[in-house]
Design a protein around this motif. Structure first.
Motif, PDB file in Angstrom:
ATOM      1  N   GLU A  20       1.747 -13.134 -16.902  1.00 46.68           N
ATOM      2  CA  GLU A  20       1.275 -11.862 -17.446  1.00 46.68           C
ATOM      3  C   GLU A  20       0.350 -12.083 -18.642  1.00 46.68           C
ATOM      4  N   ARG A  25      -6.820  -8.500 -20.032  1.00 46.21           N
ATOM      5  CA  ARG A  25      -6.353  -7.157 -20.380  1.00 46.21           C
ATOM      6  C   ARG A  25      -7.529  -6.297 -20.811  1.00 46.21           C
ATOM      7  N   ARG A  32      -1.674   3.237 -22.198  1.00 36.74           N
ATOM      8  CA  ARG A  32      -1.024   2.002 -21.723  1.00 36.74           C
ATOM      9  C   ARG A  32      -0.432   1.253 -22.904  1.00 36.74           C
ATOM     10  N   TRP A  33      -1.188   1.170 -23.995  1.00 34.79           N
ATOM     11  CA  TRP A  33      -0.683   0.473 -25.182  1.00 34.79           C
ATOM     12  C   TRP A  33       0.519   1.193 -25.767  1.00 34.79           C
ATOM     13  N   ARG A  36       3.482   0.339 -23.583  1.00 31.56           N
ATOM     14  CA  ARG A  36       3.910  -1.046 -23.795  1.00 31.56           C
ATOM     15  C   ARG A  36       4.637  -1.198 -25.124  1.00 31.56           C
ATOM     16  N   TRP A  39       8.170   0.350 -24.807  1.00 28.80           N
ATOM     17  CA  TRP A  39       9.120  -0.494 -24.092  1.00 28.80           C
ATOM     18  C   TRP A  39       9.470  -1.736 -24.891  1.00 28.80           C
ATOM     19  N   ALA A  40       8.516  -2.261 -25.654  1.00 29.95           N
ATOM     20  CA  ALA A  40       8.824  -3.419 -26.510  1.00 29.95           C
ATOM     21  C   ALA A  40       9.844  -3.030 -27.571  1.00 29.95           C
TER      22      ALA A  40
END
Length: 61
Positions: A20, A25, A32-33, A36, A39-40
């Motif tokens: 990944e 990217r 999207r950021w 992400r 979720w991080a």
């Protein structure tokens, strides 16, 4: 069950993360950021909860 089975899972996950990271990217999509990052933060929180020591209760003294 093999006691070192978790090592296999960690190696597979590390391989997935390397693949990944190697993908190009695009930074043009702010949603999207945001996803992400969200979720991080969730993953970090779950790791903190999982590795934390259980609280000691007053009845245990």
């Amino acid at each position: 069950m093999d006691p070192d089975l978790y090592l296999y899972v960690e190696r597979v996950r590390a391989r997935e993360l390397r693949a990944e990271a190697a993908r190009p990217r695009t930074t043009s999509d702010p949603h999207r950021w945001r996803a992400r990052l969200g979720w991080a933060l969730v993953e970090t929180g779950l790791r903190l909860v999982h590795t934390g020591t259980p609280p000691r209760h007053a009845a245990e003294h």
